[in-house]
Enzyme design. Structure first.
Site, PDB file in Angstrom:
ATOM      1  CD  GLN A 128      -1.139  -0.897   3.558  1.00 41.96           C
ATOM      2  OE1 GLN A 128      -2.342  -1.049   3.375  1.00 41.96           O
ATOM      3  NE2 GLN A 128      -0.573  -1.266   4.700  1.00 41.96           N
ATOM      4  CG  HIS A 167      -8.372   4.567  17.598  1.00 36.75           C
ATOM      5  ND1 HIS A 167      -8.001   5.660  16.848  1.00 36.75           N
ATOM      6  CD2 HIS A 167      -8.071   3.463  16.846  1.00 36.75           C
ATOM      7  CE1 HIS A 167      -7.481   5.247  15.713  1.00 36.75           C
ATOM      8  NE2 HIS A 167      -7.516   3.934  15.683  1.00 36.75           N
ATOM      9  CG  ASP A 195      -3.552   3.109  13.549  1.00 35.79           C
ATOM     10  OD1 ASP A 195      -3.759   2.459  14.592  1.00 35.79           O
ATOM     11  OD2 ASP A 195      -4.469   3.512  12.807  1.00 35.79           O
ATOM     12  CG  ASP A 240      -1.424  -4.450   9.934  1.00 35.61           C
ATOM     13  OD1 ASP A 240      -2.411  -3.743  10.186  1.00 35.61           O
ATOM     14  OD2 ASP A 240      -0.761  -4.328   8.885  1.00 35.61           O
ATOM     15  CG  ASP A 291      -4.571 -12.803   4.423  1.00 39.98           C
ATOM     16  OD1 ASP A 291      -5.482 -12.524   5.226  1.00 39.98           O
ATOM     17  OD2 ASP A 291      -4.761 -12.957   3.209  1.00 39.98           O
ATOM     18  CB  ALA A 292      -6.220 -11.244   9.657  1.00 32.23           C
ATOM     19  CG  ASP A 349      -9.080  -0.625  13.709  1.00 27.55           C
ATOM     20  OD1 ASP A 349     -10.002  -0.137  13.034  1.00 27.55           O
ATOM     21  OD2 ASP A 349      -8.105   0.031  14.120  1.00 27.55           O
TER      22      ASP A 349
END
Length: 569
Positions: free
Chosen positions: A277, A313, A337, A356, A399-400, A420
């Protein structure tokens, strides 16, 4: 002597043929890279990643077919081929720069007009001309895809004709040989794209690919110079284009970034491209002694603003932690993040496992001083409260969808699960909002635990929001939904589920006070968040559950935001 001469002629013919086949394979390699490059870049600037990628590749394939038909109009195959490679190299190296420049111009033009005619800043200029210009800029990638595909499609017929001219006869297996080289070259191009091109800047990838076209055309020119006219002009053309390609390789990235920066309302202070990304930080200076506002974008989509991220959050994390009976082992999916992690750590858990996909994203927030400007690094540290470097934090870069299988295999259990993830704007993300995914998460959750899922905007994407709640319910959770206004995003929503016993709102109704300090969230605000406007769920029965492979949620989300964009224009 005659036999020796014949053998020499056959050897030269063999060399020429091998050379032509090698050129064809090289051009196929370039063609595939152009497809990937243009679709990848277009998806980055236009959003709707999957739709854009498929559309660009589809347009190029169709236009290649049209180009193959048009190649028969080229009278001189040798001359036509050299000119063709010059044009392909020129367009290939400059297409993304041209697109970025036009889009940047279209973004700044309204401000230029406003300044010229002293139009107030709070008036948004979207007249017919500006709306048309904005619409046209979004179609440029498709136009370049068509042009490049059309030109690339002419290469195979021209090479086939050149081979027959070299042999001086019709070749029985000409098409099979050429297409064989084409397929192999395309496979090599795919490997080069995945292993190398994805790791460098778009403009550099374009320049390197264009250089292969240029080299192929130049070597062809030298080898078959006796078949060509205007050789001196062609050589000069190659040298000039070679200089342009070098300039694009050296300076194209800076130019492209400057143009891309115009897409953001604020000053871009940092950006980088990871394997997965594009990451951008912007800064808005307020003056008057106020702290600057920093916004963080992934692929052009706002992820958080330092102005109000605490609202999002706190509403994401604190309700599920209040509802869960225990808080020792927490699973966060996404949240690279570190801001959700910060909220979780207020409960002093023994261990937090965060999954993540992008390790560079994690590193950016874990060690901001290594990449970000000092003032931005200090701000990020204050926002995250150095959450990644606290005891008990375990990060899994994977990859979750796959990673949770390993967690299940290890028989792990979590007291609360926080999902999230970005909105389901891509089919690869759609699977993370499926019954299959939530059902497997249910097996990771302890019996007295709870799960929360960020669920996009209930106002702008109502069907998508309701679908996420119904999907979580279908997976076996006692599910409810709640919402809150986050100024940077607008009205935003979450889905929360318990595995057994009372629902989340029933448990919250028995709480007299919040157990940890918050900046925005209050107990009355939380209790009221479960209430929606009249008739919000009136058509709930018509909204479908999102099963793995159905892409139902992806379609809901795309349709909602496309309609919103059309309305805004």
């Amino acid at each position: 002597m005659r036999l020796k001469s014949l053998n020499s002629k056959q050897l030269n013919l063999l060399i020429d043929d091998a050379f032509l086949i090698l050129i064809m394979a090289t051009l196929a390699c370039c063609g595939l890279i152009y497809e990937y490059l243009l679709s990848h870049y277009s998806a980055r600037i236009l959003g709707s990643v999957e739709t854009v990628i498929y559309a660009i590749i589809g347009i190029m394939i169709v236009s290649m077919g049209l180009g193959a038909f048009a190649a028969k109009k080229v009278k001189d195959a040798f001359q036509g081929f050299v000119f063709l490679e010059l044009i392909v190299a020129l367009i290939g190296c400059s297409a993304t720069l041209f697109i970025a420049s036009v889009i940047g111009f279209s973004q700044t033009l309204p401000q230029v007009i406003a300044d010229t005619y002293q139009i107030p800043n709070d008036v948004l200029l979207k007249g017919d001309f500006l709306a048309t210009l904005s619409w046209l800029t979004t179609k440029l990638p498709y136009l370049f895809a068509f042009i490049l595909g059309f030109l690339i499609g002419m290469e195979i017929p021209l090479i086939a004709r050149i081979r027959e001219t070299v042999y001086g006869q019709r070749l029985a297996h000409n098409a099979g040989t050429i297409y064989g080289a084409d397929y192999i070259g395309a496979g090599v191009g795919a490997a080069i794209w995945v292993l190398f091109m994805l790791k460098i800047e778009i403009s550099q990838a374009a320049a390197l690919t264009a250089s292969l076209n240029l080299i192929a055309g130049f070597v062809f020119l030298v080898r078959f110079k006796d078949h060509l006219k205007h050789r001196t002009k062609l050589i000069v053309g190659h040298l000039c284009l070679g200089g342009l390609i070098v300039l694009v390789f050296l300076f194209g990235n800076n130019w492209q970034k400057q143009m891309q920066n115009m897409l953001y309302l604020d000053k871009v202070v940092y950006q980088t491209q990871t394997t997965y990304q594009n990451l951008v930080f912007t800064e808005r200076l307020l003056g008057g002694g106020y702290d600057p506002i920093y916004n963080f974008y992934i692929n052009g989509r706002l992820q958080f603003s330092s102005l109000d991220e605490h609202i999002y959050h706190e509403f994401l994390v604190q309700p599920v932690m209040q509802v869960s009976a225990r808080h020792q082992h927490i699973l966060i999916i996404g949240g690279g993040d570190g801001l959700a992690l910060r909220e979780v750590q207020k409960w002093q858990p023994e261990q937090v496992t965060l999954v993540d996909l992008d390790p560079k994203l994690i590193a950016l927030f874990k060690y901001p001083e290594q990449a970000l400007p000092p003032h931005l690094s200090d701000k990020i540290k204050r926002l995250t409260q150095d959450s990644f470097n606290q005891p008990g934090v375990k990060v899994i870069n994977d990859d979750a969808f796959i990673a949770i299988d390993r967690l299940l295999a290890n028989k792990q259990s979590f007291d609360a699960i926080i999902v999230d993830l970005p909105d389901p704007s891509h089919p690869d993300l759609n699977k993370m909002y499926s019954v299959n995914f939530y059902y497997r998460l249910k097996n990771l959750l302890s019996g007295d635990g709870a799960i929360v899922v960020q669920s996009t905007s209930p106002f702008h994407a109502q069907s998508a929001f309701i679908s996420i709640g119904k999907t979580l319910q279908e997976a076996g959770f006692n599910t409810e939904q709640y919402h809150q206004n986050v100024p940077s995003f607008g009205e935003w929503g979450w889905s929360i589920g318990t595995k057994r016993g009372q629902s989340a709102s029933q448990r919250i109704s028995k709480i007299n006070t919040l157990n940890v300090p918050t900046k925005w969230l209050t107990l009355p605000l939380l209790k009221g968040a479960f209430s929606f406007n009249k008739d919000f769920y009136l058509h709930k029965d018509k909204v479908k559950v999102n099963y793995l492979g159905s892409n139902v949620l992806y379609q809901y989300h795309q349709n909602a935001w496309e309609a919103e964009t059309e309305f805004a224009n």
